[in-house]
Design a protein around this motif. Structure first.
Motif, PDB file in Angstrom:
ATOM      1  N   ALA A 178      24.018  71.843  60.939  1.00  8.05           N
ATOM      2  CA  ALA A 178      25.139  72.710  61.358  1.00  8.05           C
ATOM      3  C   ALA A 178      25.185  73.918  60.474  1.00  8.05           C
ATOM      4  O   ALA A 178      25.324  74.848  61.000  1.00  8.05           O
TER       5      ALA A 178
ATOM      6  N   GLN B  54      22.349  76.381  61.866  1.00  8.66           N
ATOM      7  CA  GLN B  54      22.767  77.062  62.902  1.00  8.66           C
ATOM      8  C   GLN B  54      23.760  78.108  62.572  1.00  8.66           C
ATOM      9  O   GLN B  54      23.590  79.081  63.173  1.00  8.66           O
ATOM     10  N   SER B  55      24.761  77.719  61.715  1.00 11.25           N
ATOM     11  CA  SER B  55      25.804  78.564  61.686  1.00 11.25           C
ATOM     12  C   SER B  55      25.090  79.869  60.961  1.00 11.25           C
ATOM     13  O   SER B  55      25.790  81.178  61.061  1.00 11.25           O
TER      14      SER B  55
ATOM     15  N   THR C 173      19.019  76.537  66.065  1.00  7.20           N
ATOM     16  CA  THR C 173      19.060  75.398  65.688  1.00  7.20           C
ATOM     17  C   THR C 173      17.660  74.913  65.108  1.00  7.20           C
ATOM     18  O   THR C 173      16.659  75.560  65.308  1.00  7.20           O
TER      19      THR C 173
ATOM     20  N   SER D 171      32.440  69.566  58.227  1.00  5.00           N
ATOM     21  CA  SER D 171      32.021  69.850  59.585  1.00  5.00           C
ATOM     22  C   SER D 171      33.110  70.563  60.352  1.00  5.00           C
ATOM     23  O   SER D 171      32.789  71.432  61.027  1.00  5.00           O
ATOM     24  N   ASP D 172      34.348  69.754  60.535  1.00  4.99           N
ATOM     25  CA  ASP D 172      35.467  70.502  61.116  1.00  4.99           C
ATOM     26  C   ASP D 172      35.618  71.879  60.597  1.00  4.99           C
ATOM     27  O   ASP D 172      35.872  72.648  61.332  1.00  4.99           O
TER      28      ASP D 172
ATOM     29  N   LEU E  21      33.767  73.844  58.933  1.00  7.50           N
ATOM     30  CA  LEU E  21      32.801  74.841  59.160  1.00  7.50           C
ATOM     31  C   LEU E  21      32.711  75.480  60.633  1.00  7.50           C
ATOM     32  O   LEU E  21      32.568  76.634  60.875  1.00  7.50           O
ATOM     33  N   SER E  22      32.855  74.466  61.457  1.00 10.22           N
ATOM     34  CA  SER E  22      32.932  75.121  62.932  1.00 10.22           C
ATOM     35  C   SER E  22      34.139  75.863  63.249  1.00 10.22           C
ATOM     36  O   SER E  22      34.020  76.821  64.124  1.00 10.22           O
ATOM     37  N   ARG E  23      35.231  75.806  62.355  1.00  6.19           N
ATOM     38  CA  ARG E  23      36.589  76.480  62.587  1.00  6.19           C
ATOM     39  C   ARG E  23      36.661  77.826  61.986  1.00  6.19           C
ATOM     40  O   ARG E  23      36.892  78.837  62.483  1.00  6.19           O
TER      41      ARG E  23
END
Length: 588
Positions: A405, A408-409, A414, A559-560, A562-564
């Protein structure tokens, strides 16, 4: 009882295979990108056993000869007893133990099938030569017509072939052998009855046919006296009858349609269903057979559960007389159990190449039997390396779960898009050997390790000298921390969990925070980078990410966020992570 199989293949000047050598097993997956030459390898293997006149487009170099050489192993006494005396004796003359080396070649100026040469190696003269009469026929008995299930773009062409040479025809022949044996006499009796009705010499010939004969013969007598005709309608014999077999496909009870009139998805499903049923039949039968089954991408158009089923079916066939060689793009078609003899096919400068097999690389790097199985398992517990251009080995779960993750960020791509496989090895002891094994296979491989690797695995593997200034300085600092009761050390002077206020991993994090340790850690980090190992300079990945622990709750929370919120907002040392990814992408 094991049957003969082609154990090795040497291909010269055939299509993209300018000079290819391949080691085969009874179950051999071929993995590689599109247009790497996997299908050419399958075709060359079929041509070795059933030669035909090749076209000009089959030559890599139009001015040179095509040659395919194969070693057939497992020709035991029991195998030879299945053959006619003449066939058996001719093969025995050329056996080297239980092996027979054969070669088929075609000169550049060949114009007819007789120009294609078939030769056999003679152990007595140490040379190839024409086979004795009966030997090639004996090989044909050992290896019936190979069954080639091609890529679906070739399905229409396959459908136009004679039934005996089409994929469906060959599969039906394999499936119907039991029916043919059980009902041969019964069917022959019925065929003979039909012959009696419509054959020119039939004993019970239809009167209507005789009337037509008579009417025509009256006409003939006026043109050519003394000559007469009888209408004759040939009835196929038993073998010919079954050779014309095909399948009719019924959809929702409607009128049956020919197999080739359906789409690729339906055709592939039917082909694989036949193969799956064939595996069930052969598993319960006790009939010796040696058949070469060559398949391009068996997973095409199948859902994941069906892919698992067809892999199991092919494996079953490989244990019951079939040699199965197939190309694939699906990790589901290659389990860890079979990763060690999978062939990795690639293309360089328009030429097909095959990387060294995992089992051969292990034998070269770690030949001792007591270690061989251990390292084989440590690599094949994750067989993603078979489908990657680059491998990154990790020892911790945090890397395996969070780095994809983060990658990709930071890169917008990917790991899979960049053909990078992230593989956990389960401990630092095997890192160096895993790197050497995969590098020996010509797979670019690097590793990510915690700081303690510099004191343990790196020294044990010879990457770092135990008396290197950086190591000596860091050991001195560890002893100072122990004297202050901040950490506890074992008899080797390294952090221990026994009677310690902190865990060994935390001890290395404390060391990494020491101002006097940072230059030595940086020096050790740079040295190991040159040996293809990235060392976490804060002790482990968790301090770089800002994680307070290494459990599911910590991973999920990171992870949460990071995605936010994005990487720079949640990653304590995002610069080091970015440098890691830059380093990974640079490695060749």
């Amino acid at each position: 009882m094991p049957n003969p199989y082609v154990s090795s293949l040497k291909i010269i000047n055939f299509r993209s295979c300018a000079n290819v050598e391949a080691l085969l097993s009874r179950f051999t997956p071929l993995v590689g990108y599109n247009n790497a030459g996997k299908s050419n390898i399958l075709t060359s293997l079929s041509w070795l056993l059933r030669g035909k006149l090749l076209s000009e487009s089959d030559f890599f170099d139009a001015g040179e000869e095509i040659s395919v050489e194969g070693l057939i192993e497992g020709i035991t006494e029991d195998t030879l007893l299945r053959l006619h005396d003449n066939h058996r004796l001719r093969i025995q003359e050329r056996l080297n133990g239980e092996a027979l080396l054969i070669r088929r070649s075609q000169p550049a100026d060949a114009t007819k099938k007789s120009d294609v040469k078939f030769e056999v190696y003679n152990p007595q003269t140490d040379s190839f030569g024409p086979p004795p009469n009966g030997l090639e026929a004996g090989i044909s008995k050992l290896f019936p017509e190979p069954i080639r299930v091609g890529a679906m773009e070739n399905a229409a062409e396959d459908a136009t072939k004679a039934k005996t040479s089409s994929t469906i025809g060959k599969l039906l022949n394999e499936l119907s052998q039991g029916v043919q044996a059980a009902h041969h006499q019964e069917i022959e009796e019925h065929l003979e009855a039909v012959r009696g009705f419509i054959d020119s010499s039939g004993a019970n010939r239809f009167g209507a046919l005789s009337e037509i004969d008579g009417a025509i013969n009256e006409k003939i007598s006026s043109f050519f006296p003394g000559v007469e005709i009888k209408l004759h309608f040939p009835v196929p014999d038993f073998t010919e009858l079954f050779s014309k077999g095909t399948v009719k496909v019924f959809e929702d009870g409607h009128t049956p349609r020919d197999f080739e009139n359906f789409g690729h998805g339906a055709q592939r499903s039917i082909q694989m269903a036949l193969i799956q049923y064939l595996a069930e039949v052969k598993q319960s039968a006790n009939v010796p057979t040696t058949t070469l089954l060559l398949i391009d991408e068996p997973e095409l158009y199948l859902h994941p559960f069906a892919i698992e089923q067809i892999r199991t079916a092919l494996l079953t066939l490989s244990k019951h007389g079939y040699q199965v060689v197939f190309s694939t793009h699906s990790p589901q078609m290659v389990t860890a159990e079979h990763a060690h003899h999978t062939l990795l096919v690639r293309k360089e400068d328009s030429q097909t190449k095959i990387r060294k097999r995992l089992e051969d690389a292990i034998q070269d790097i770690e030949p001792r039997a007591d270690h061989q199985i251990t390292h084989l398992f440590s690599l094949t517990q994750s067989h993603a390396f078979l489908f990657a251009d680059k491998v990154v080995l990790t020892e911790g779960k945090t890397e395996h779960l969070l780095l994809p993750a983060l990658y990709q960020s930071m890169t917008g791509r990917t790991l899979a898009q960049d053909q990078i496989a992230l593989i956990p090895v389960g401990g630092v002891d095997s890192l160096a050997k895993c790197i050497r094994i995969l590098q020996h296979m010509d797979i670019p491989t690097i590793a990510i390790a915690d700081l303690d690797y510099g004191f343990r695995g790196a020294i044990d593997s010879g990457m770092v000298n135990c008396d290197a200034p950086s190591i000596v300085n860091l050991r001195t600092l560890l002893q100072s921390l122990a004297n202050q009761d901040q950490v506890a050390l074992d008899q080797n002077g390294l952090p221990s969990k026994r009677n310690s206020p902190v865990s060994p991993s935390k001890a290395f994090e404390i060391l990494a925070e020491h101002d006097d340790a940072r230059p030595s850690i940086e020096s050790l980090h740079q040295h190991l980078k040159n040996n293809r190992v990235w060392l976490w300079q804060k002790g482990a990945i968790e301090p770089h990410l800002g994680l307070e622990g290494k459990g599911p709750a910590h991973w999920a929370s990171f992870s949460d966020r990071l995605s936010r919120d994005g990487v720079e907002a949640v990653c304590a040392d995002h610069q080091s992570i970015r440098e890691l990814f830059d380093w990974i992408r640079e490695q060749q």
